[in-house]
Design a protein around this motif. Structure first.
Motif: not given
Length: 117
Positions: A25-52
């Protein structure tokens, strides 16, 4: 030349970072955060299949290593945002290099896997 203690410490850091960065999951999280800071739920919505739980663990590990920052805003309801730190951004070039390597050599690796299979 550095002394053995420092070399052993750096090897331990390397092993730990490879475990963290090589995590599913790490690189998927990094990829989401490249553009801008994000809230937890916004990150989770963008990464298919990652659990809370897995997202929380991944963010915690990245924060522990100084690759991601966590900012809690004093609002009601509370708002927490995550962002790549300058250190975290230094991961982007090596990751891009790895992607280019796979583009160049991935088919050979796949052929080798089928031959060895």
């Amino acid at each position: 030349m550095t002394d053995t203690c420092q070399d052993d410490e750096l090897r331990a850091v390397l092993r730990g970072l490879l475990t963290t960065i090589g995590d599913k999951w790490t690189l998927a999280v990094v990829a989401v955060l490249v553009q801008q800071e994000q809230r937890f739920t916004a990150i989770q919505r963008q990464i298919d299949g990652i659990s809370h739980r897995m997202l929380a663990k991944t963010l915690h590990d990245l924060e522990r290593d100084g690759l991601v920052s966590r900012t809690a805003h004093a609002e009601m309801p509370p708002r927490v945002e995550y962002a790549l730190t300058p250190l975290g951004r230094t991961l982007l070039d090596p990751v891009d290099a790895l992607i280019r390597w796979v583009d160049e050599h991935g088919h050979t690796v796949l052929r080798n896997r089928t031959t060895a299979g």
